[in-house]
Design a protein around this motif. Sequence first.
Motif, PDB file in Angstrom:
ATOM      1  N   THR A 238      11.845  -1.619  -0.624  1.00 55.38           N
ATOM      2  CA  THR A 238      11.400  -1.926  -1.976  1.00 55.38           C
ATOM      3  C   THR A 238      11.664  -0.710  -2.857  1.00 55.38           C
ATOM      4  O   THR A 238      11.344   0.408  -2.467  1.00 55.38           O
ATOM      5  CB  THR A 238       9.888  -2.267  -2.000  1.00 55.38           C
ATOM      6  OG1 THR A 238       9.614  -3.259  -1.006  1.00 55.38           O
ATOM      7  CG2 THR A 238       9.472  -2.801  -3.357  1.00 55.38           C
ATOM      8  N   GLU A 239      12.234  -0.959  -4.041  1.00 57.71           N
ATOM      9  CA  GLU A 239      12.537   0.118  -4.974  1.00 57.71           C
ATOM     10  C   GLU A 239      11.514   0.160  -6.102  1.00 57.71           C
ATOM     11  O   GLU A 239      11.071  -0.885  -6.576  1.00 57.71           O
ATOM     12  CB  GLU A 239      13.930  -0.085  -5.587  1.00 57.71           C
ATOM     13  CG  GLU A 239      15.056  -0.003  -4.587  1.00 57.71           C
ATOM     14  CD  GLU A 239      16.405  -0.215  -5.246  1.00 57.71           C
ATOM     15  OE1 GLU A 239      16.666   0.435  -6.290  1.00 57.71           O
ATOM     16  OE2 GLU A 239      17.201  -1.015  -4.723  1.00 57.71           O
ATOM     17  N   TYR A 240      11.171   1.380  -6.518  1.00 57.35           N
ATOM     18  CA  TYR A 240      10.246   1.591  -7.635  1.00 57.35           C
ATOM     19  C   TYR A 240      10.831   2.666  -8.556  1.00 57.35           C
ATOM     20  O   TYR A 240      11.307   3.695  -8.085  1.00 57.35           O
ATOM     21  CB  TYR A 240       8.876   2.056  -7.145  1.00 57.35           C
ATOM     22  CG  TYR A 240       8.230   1.085  -6.193  1.00 57.35           C
ATOM     23  CD1 TYR A 240       7.525  -0.012  -6.661  1.00 57.35           C
ATOM     24  CD2 TYR A 240       8.330   1.263  -4.814  1.00 57.35           C
ATOM     25  CE1 TYR A 240       6.936  -0.917  -5.788  1.00 57.35           C
ATOM     26  CE2 TYR A 240       7.750   0.371  -3.929  1.00 57.35           C
ATOM     27  CZ  TYR A 240       7.051  -0.722  -4.412  1.00 57.35           C
ATOM     28  OH  TYR A 240       6.480  -1.611  -3.551  1.00 57.35           O
ATOM     29  N   ALA A 241      10.739   2.430  -9.878  1.00 52.51           N
ATOM     30  CA  ALA A 241      11.273   3.374 -10.858  1.00 52.51           C
ATOM     31  C   ALA A 241      10.231   4.381 -11.323  1.00 52.51           C
ATOM     32  O   ALA A 241      10.548   5.326 -12.037  1.00 52.51           O
ATOM     33  CB  ALA A 241      11.834   2.618 -12.066  1.00 52.51           C
ATOM     34  N   SER A 242       8.957   4.178 -10.907  1.00 49.76           N
ATOM     35  CA  SER A 242       7.903   5.105 -11.333  1.00 49.76           C
ATOM     36  C   SER A 242       6.747   5.064 -10.338  1.00 49.76           C
ATOM     37  O   SER A 242       6.624   4.126  -9.541  1.00 49.76           O
ATOM     38  CB  SER A 242       7.383   4.723 -12.725  1.00 49.76           C
ATOM     39  OG  SER A 242       6.686   3.492 -12.663  1.00 49.76           O
ATOM     40  N   ALA A 243       5.893   6.065 -10.459  1.00 49.73           N
ATOM     41  CA  ALA A 243       4.689   6.113  -9.632  1.00 49.73           C
ATOM     42  C   ALA A 243       3.773   4.943  -9.981  1.00 49.73           C
ATOM     43  O   ALA A 243       3.167   4.331  -9.097  1.00 49.73           O
ATOM     44  CB  ALA A 243       3.967   7.437  -9.833  1.00 49.73           C
ATOM     45  N   ASP A 244       3.689   4.615 -11.275  1.00 54.11           N
ATOM     46  CA  ASP A 244       2.843   3.493 -11.709  1.00 54.11           C
ATOM     47  C   ASP A 244       3.313   2.177 -11.100  1.00 54.11           C
ATOM     48  O   ASP A 244       2.500   1.352 -10.693  1.00 54.11           O
ATOM     49  CB  ASP A 244       2.839   3.386 -13.233  1.00 54.11           C
ATOM     50  CG  ASP A 244       2.086   4.524 -13.892  1.00 54.11           C
ATOM     51  OD1 ASP A 244       1.284   5.186 -13.195  1.00 54.11           O
ATOM     52  OD2 ASP A 244       2.307   4.756 -15.082  1.00 54.11           O
TER      53      ASP A 244
END
Length: 186
Positions: free
Chosen positions: A34-40
Amino acid sequence: MAETIKVAVCDDEKNIRSYLVSLIKKQGGECSITEYASADAYLSDGKEHDIIFLDIEMGGSGAGLDGMGLARHIRGMEAQKQPIIIFVTGYEKYVYDAFDVGAFQYLVKPVDEQKFAEMFGRAAGQIVSEAEQFYRIHRGYLINLFHVERYDRTEVRMANGDRRRLSGRKKQKGMVLRQRCLSLQI
């Protein structure tokens, strides 16, 4: 049956995320990525992961939480399963801060493919060894193999002194218990 390793890639740069995903896929094995662009984005998703590749300095985070802040937040969540944290960053200056959050590894961009492969193999090995440690000896008993003190064809004695009988079917398959204990060097 192979264990699926749940991997998160958290970096604000899409090209870095894509590169890390390609490196993970090259390693073989069953991985859910899973990819995430931010900590939020990572926090709002709420999923548990086995491994998280984490950029230290991330922009675009609404709450201002960077990768190190996310790592501290994750480590503060005691009820949650703790993932292996691997920092991937362009800055060597944070290497000592990584120790404070129990980072498994600290990779400097651009990531060397050989070093990545070695590190990923060690991380995956750690996850798999933690997941093969339980064995059902009876319909009503599941034991942690790391706490087996002794065993024979009819019973298992745990480190705390408890003794549990093997079910009739497990007695016939006592070799499975023996092989699992030997693989853990019990």
